[in-house]
Design a protein around this motif. Structure first.
Motif, mmCIF file in Angstrom:
data_model
loop_
_atom_site.group_PDB
_atom_site.id
_atom_site.type_symbol
_atom_site.label_atom_id
_atom_site.label_comp_id
_atom_site.label_asym_id
_atom_site.label_seq_id
_atom_site.Cartn_x
_atom_site.Cartn_y
_atom_site.Cartn_z
ATOM 1 N N ASP A 24 52.191 -21.561 -35.303
ATOM 2 C CA ASP A 24 50.861 -21.231 -34.692
ATOM 3 C C ASP A 24 50.469 -22.123 -33.596
ATOM 4 O O ASP A 24 49.343 -21.821 -33.294
ATOM 5 N N LEU A 25 51.220 -22.965 -33.379
ATOM 6 C CA LEU A 25 50.712 -23.995 -31.952
ATOM 7 C C LEU A 25 51.709 -23.828 -30.962
ATOM 8 O O LEU A 25 52.052 -24.505 -30.087
ATOM 9 N N ALA A 26 52.674 -22.599 -31.092
ATOM 10 C CA ALA A 26 53.722 -22.294 -30.003
ATOM 11 C C ALA A 26 53.054 -22.355 -28.710
ATOM 12 O O ALA A 26 51.949 -21.789 -28.523
ATOM 13 N N ARG A 27 53.801 -22.636 -27.559
ATOM 14 C CA ARG A 27 53.288 -22.530 -26.119
ATOM 15 C C ARG A 27 54.253 -21.572 -25.431
ATOM 16 O O ARG A 27 55.380 -21.622 -25.569
ATOM 17 N N ARG A 28 53.624 -21.022 -24.467
ATOM 18 C CA ARG A 28 54.559 -20.024 -23.490
ATOM 19 C C ARG A 28 55.216 -21.077 -22.489
ATOM 20 O O ARG A 28 54.796 -22.108 -22.141
ATOM 21 N N GLY A 29 56.484 -20.538 -21.956
ATOM 22 C CA GLY A 29 57.196 -21.282 -21.128
ATOM 23 C C GLY A 29 56.454 -21.333 -19.772
ATOM 24 O O GLY A 29 56.496 -22.517 -19.277
ATOM 25 N N GLU A 30 55.645 -20.488 -19.474
ATOM 26 C CA GLU A 30 54.849 -20.619 -18.156
ATOM 27 C C GLU A 30 53.746 -21.820 -18.397
ATOM 28 O O GLU A 30 53.497 -22.356 -17.403
ATOM 29 N N GLU A 31 53.507 -21.962 -19.514
ATOM 30 C CA GLU A 31 52.297 -23.039 -19.677
ATOM 31 C C GLU A 31 53.099 -24.602 -19.480
ATOM 32 O O GLU A 31 52.447 -25.410 -18.713
ATOM 33 N N VAL A 32 54.054 -24.582 -20.151
ATOM 34 C CA VAL A 32 54.928 -25.959 -19.743
ATOM 35 C C VAL A 32 55.320 -25.791 -18.331
ATOM 36 O O VAL A 32 55.351 -26.933 -17.944
ATOM 37 N N ALA A 33 55.567 -24.925 -17.862
ATOM 38 C CA ALA A 33 56.140 -24.761 -16.294
ATOM 39 C C ALA A 33 55.132 -25.265 -15.547
ATOM 40 O O ALA A 33 55.166 -25.925 -14.350
ATOM 41 N N ARG A 34 53.938 -24.763 -15.714
ATOM 42 C CA ARG A 34 52.623 -25.262 -14.896
ATOM 43 C C ARG A 34 52.305 -26.603 -14.980
ATOM 44 O O ARG A 34 52.302 -27.182 -14.273
ATOM 45 N N LEU A 35 52.496 -27.365 -16.182
ATOM 46 C CA LEU A 35 52.309 -28.680 -16.249
ATOM 47 C C LEU A 35 53.316 -29.491 -15.302
ATOM 48 O O LEU A 35 52.948 -30.567 -15.169
ATOM 49 N N LEU A 36 54.583 -28.967 -15.679
ATOM 50 C CA LEU A 36 55.744 -29.667 -14.974
ATOM 51 C C LEU A 36 55.662 -29.367 -13.521
ATOM 52 O O LEU A 36 56.829 -29.850 -12.920
ATOM 53 N N GLN A 37 55.074 -28.214 -13.186
ATOM 54 C CA GLN A 37 55.121 -27.881 -11.818
ATOM 55 C C GLN A 37 56.728 -27.079 -11.267
ATOM 56 O O GLN A 37 57.096 -27.719 -10.477
ATOM 57 N N LYS A 38 57.298 -26.493 -12.385
ATOM 58 C CA LYS A 38 58.487 -25.868 -12.098
ATOM 59 C C LYS A 38 58.533 -24.250 -12.160
ATOM 60 O O LYS A 38 57.460 -23.952 -12.827
ATOM 61 N N ASP A 39 59.421 -23.882 -11.815
ATOM 62 C CA ASP A 39 59.508 -22.513 -12.157
ATOM 63 C C ASP A 39 59.735 -22.141 -13.691
ATOM 64 O O ASP A 39 60.528 -22.426 -14.328
ATOM 65 N N PRO A 40 58.687 -20.819 -14.007
ATOM 66 C CA PRO A 40 58.911 -20.561 -15.554
ATOM 67 C C PRO A 40 60.222 -20.224 -15.948
ATOM 68 O O PRO A 40 60.439 -20.578 -17.267
ATOM 69 N N LEU A 41 60.948 -19.702 -14.966
ATOM 70 C CA LEU A 41 62.271 -19.095 -15.656
ATOM 71 C C LEU A 41 63.316 -20.273 -15.838
ATOM 72 O O LEU A 41 63.951 -20.219 -16.871
ATOM 73 N N GLU A 42 63.091 -21.321 -14.867
ATOM 74 C CA GLU A 42 63.827 -22.470 -15.263
ATOM 75 C C GLU A 42 63.605 -23.174 -16.624
ATOM 76 O O GLU A 42 64.282 -23.528 -17.280
ATOM 77 N N ILE A 43 62.174 -23.155 -16.934
ATOM 78 C CA ILE A 43 61.703 -23.834 -18.275
ATOM 79 C C ILE A 43 62.117 -22.969 -19.387
ATOM 80 O O ILE A 43 62.431 -23.638 -20.216
ATOM 81 N N GLU A 44 61.945 -21.784 -19.311
ATOM 82 C CA GLU A 44 62.477 -21.019 -20.410
ATOM 83 C C GLU A 44 63.843 -20.885 -20.544
ATOM 84 O O GLU A 44 64.345 -20.885 -21.633
#
Length: 83
Positions: A24-44
């Protein structure tokens, strides 16, 4: 002096910092990518690798987006980064 964490460990640490420790607290890879300023595909890709290693879980939300969270082993791994 403490060495810099490898980038994949930073991704896991960021998921922990976002309190993504249950479904119930899960996050999308794109959210993590935005914070790290990286490509969402790389993060996923990194998060999928951690899922394969047994440190994270994922599921598809009702919008068709993949969400990730740390399981117990993942939480322990992140905590071990600080020791």
């Amino acid at each position: 002096m403490r060495e810099e964490l490898p980038f994949p460990d930073k991704v896991l640490q960021t998921l922990h910092n976002l309190c993504a420790t249950a479904a119930d607290l899960a996050r999308r890879g794109e959210e993590v990518a935005r914070l790290l300023q990286k490509d969402p595909l790389e993060i996923e890709n990194i998060l999928d690798h951690y899922k394969t290693e047994g440190f994270a879980e994922s599921f598809i939300d009702n919008e068709g987006k993949k969400r990730y969270y740390l399981n117990g082993r993942g939480i322990i791994k992140v905590c071990s980064l600080f020791t």
